[in-house]
Design a protein around this motif. Structure first.
Motif, mmCIF file in Angstrom:
data_model
loop_
_atom_site.group_PDB
_atom_site.id
_atom_site.type_symbol
_atom_site.label_atom_id
_atom_site.label_comp_id
_atom_site.label_asym_id
_atom_site.label_seq_id
_atom_site.Cartn_x
_atom_site.Cartn_y
_atom_site.Cartn_z
ATOM 1 N N MET A 32 43.080 38.829 49.951
ATOM 2 C CA MET A 32 41.865 38.557 49.207
ATOM 3 C C MET A 32 42.066 38.984 47.752
ATOM 4 S SD MET A 32 38.104 40.245 49.687
ATOM 5 C CE MET A 32 37.299 39.050 50.701
ATOM 6 N N GLU A 33 41.781 38.091 46.833
ATOM 7 C CA GLU A 33 41.946 38.373 45.408
ATOM 8 C C GLU A 33 40.783 39.244 44.925
ATOM 9 O OE1 GLU A 33 41.748 35.927 41.278
ATOM 10 O OE2 GLU A 33 42.672 34.940 42.993
ATOM 11 N N VAL A 34 41.129 40.279 44.158
ATOM 12 C CA VAL A 34 40.115 41.144 43.590
ATOM 13 C C VAL A 34 39.720 40.594 42.233
ATOM 14 C CG1 VAL A 34 39.610 43.476 42.776
ATOM 15 C CG2 VAL A 34 41.027 43.158 44.802
ATOM 16 N N ASN A 35 38.457 40.376 42.057
ATOM 17 C CA ASN A 35 37.942 39.843 40.810
ATOM 18 C C ASN A 35 37.626 41.020 39.889
ATOM 19 O OD1 ASN A 35 36.014 39.041 38.817
ATOM 20 N ND2 ASN A 35 35.633 37.174 39.997
ATOM 21 N N GLU A 36 38.359 41.114 38.770
ATOM 22 C CA GLU A 36 38.202 42.246 37.846
ATOM 23 C C GLU A 36 36.787 42.318 37.283
ATOM 24 O OE1 GLU A 36 40.089 43.915 33.695
ATOM 25 O OE2 GLU A 36 41.298 42.582 34.933
ATOM 26 N N GLU A 37 36.219 41.183 36.914
ATOM 27 C CA GLU A 37 34.863 41.170 36.343
ATOM 28 C C GLU A 37 33.842 41.650 37.378
ATOM 29 O OE1 GLU A 37 31.836 40.962 33.681
ATOM 30 O OE2 GLU A 37 33.985 40.851 33.282
ATOM 31 N N LEU A 38 33.998 41.203 38.620
ATOM 32 C CA LEU A 38 33.091 41.638 39.682
ATOM 33 C C LEU A 38 33.221 43.150 39.917
ATOM 34 C CD1 LEU A 38 30.986 40.801 41.753
ATOM 35 C CD2 LEU A 38 32.849 40.310 43.345
ATOM 36 N N SER A 39 34.450 43.651 39.876
ATOM 37 C CA SER A 39 34.669 45.093 40.032
ATOM 38 C C SER A 39 33.972 45.867 38.926
ATOM 39 C CB SER A 39 36.158 45.429 40.021
ATOM 40 O OG SER A 39 36.790 44.870 41.138
ATOM 41 N N ARG A 40 34.055 45.380 37.716
ATOM 42 C CA ARG A 40 33.402 46.035 36.578
ATOM 43 C C ARG A 40 31.882 46.012 36.741
ATOM 44 N NH1 ARG A 40 36.811 47.020 32.234
ATOM 45 N NH2 ARG A 40 38.859 46.055 32.423
ATOM 46 N N GLU A 41 31.345 44.875 37.157
ATOM 47 C CA GLU A 41 29.898 44.763 37.354
ATOM 48 C C GLU A 41 29.417 45.679 38.476
ATOM 49 O OE1 GLU A 41 28.410 40.758 37.718
ATOM 50 O OE2 GLU A 41 29.743 40.057 36.110
ATOM 51 N N LEU A 42 30.178 45.751 39.552
ATOM 52 C CA LEU A 42 29.813 46.623 40.671
ATOM 53 C C LEU A 42 29.860 48.089 40.244
ATOM 54 C CD1 LEU A 42 29.003 46.933 43.600
ATOM 55 C CD2 LEU A 42 31.415 46.843 44.224
ATOM 56 N N GLU A 43 30.911 48.478 39.511
ATOM 57 C CA GLU A 43 31.006 49.859 39.027
ATOM 58 C C GLU A 43 29.805 50.191 38.158
ATOM 59 O OE1 GLU A 43 31.525 53.221 36.574
ATOM 60 O OE2 GLU A 43 31.416 51.208 35.759
ATOM 61 N N GLU A 44 29.422 49.278 37.267
ATOM 62 C CA GLU A 44 28.273 49.518 36.390
ATOM 63 C C GLU A 44 26.982 49.628 37.197
ATOM 64 O OE1 GLU A 44 25.769 47.671 32.626
ATOM 65 O OE2 GLU A 44 27.475 46.531 33.409
ATOM 66 N N ALA A 45 26.799 48.767 38.178
ATOM 67 C CA ALA A 45 25.581 48.803 38.996
ATOM 68 C C ALA A 45 25.472 50.123 39.756
ATOM 69 C CB ALA A 45 25.563 47.620 39.968
#
Length: 168
Positions: free
Chosen positions: A1-14
């Motif tokens: 499964m590919e990790v989406n860097e932008e999604l990771s950043r958004e999740l960390e911020e949330a």
């Protein structure tokens, strides 16, 4: 499964932003109760795990035994906990939560629950279940990954040196 860097950043911020709000509200409540965050964490550990030795308390709080002892001294002076020697081995001393300390934990936790109930009021029951299931999976994966891939302090220290030594 590919990790989406932008999604990771958004999740960390949330996670960080929601944690900041919950932490700030908790700090205000603890200040009103007249106790610090480390003192509350001590009371909470005793509430959740029962009487603990200073060594065990230190492990639960991720602090040195001397720090746990300092916390115990203050909490004991305030009538929130008491130390009791083990009846079978007098060398062992356990810290016990007193009723005043128990009430503080219950007031703080009930306020936290009330706040989350208010936050979640607009969600449907199935959404509650989905959020909880997702968070439980996230916690499990965070804890597993943390055990198998601990913080690489040497890499962090090298990065810190580069930041400090490099001209701006």
């Amino acid at each position: 499964m590919e990790v989406n860097e932008e999604l990771s950043r958004e999740l960390e911020e949330a996670i960080r932003r929601s944690n900041t709000v919950i932490y700030r509200r908790g700090q205000a409540l603890l200040a009103e109760m007249g106790i610090s965050n480390p003192q509350f964490n001590t009371l909470l550990a005793l509430y959740e795990f029962g009487p603990l030795t200073m060594g065990d308390l230190g492990k639960h709080l991720f602090t040195a035994c001397s720090t746990a002892t300092d916390l115990a001294d203050r909490l004991e002076r305030d009538g929130l906990v008491e130390r009791i020697r083990d009846s079978k081995d007098r060398r062992i001393v356990r810290m016990h939560l007193l009723s005043k300390g128990r009430k503080i934990v219950e007031v703080v936790m009930n306020e936290r629950y009330r706040f989350l109930e208010e936050v979640l009021a607009e969600y449907a029951f199935e959404e509650h279940r989905l959020i909880l299931a997702s968070l439980k999976r996230l916690i499990d994966r965070v804890e597993r990954t943390d055990k198998t891939h601990p913080v690489e302090l040497e890499a962090v220290q090298n990065m810190k040196k580069k930041l400090i030594l490099s001209p701006s």
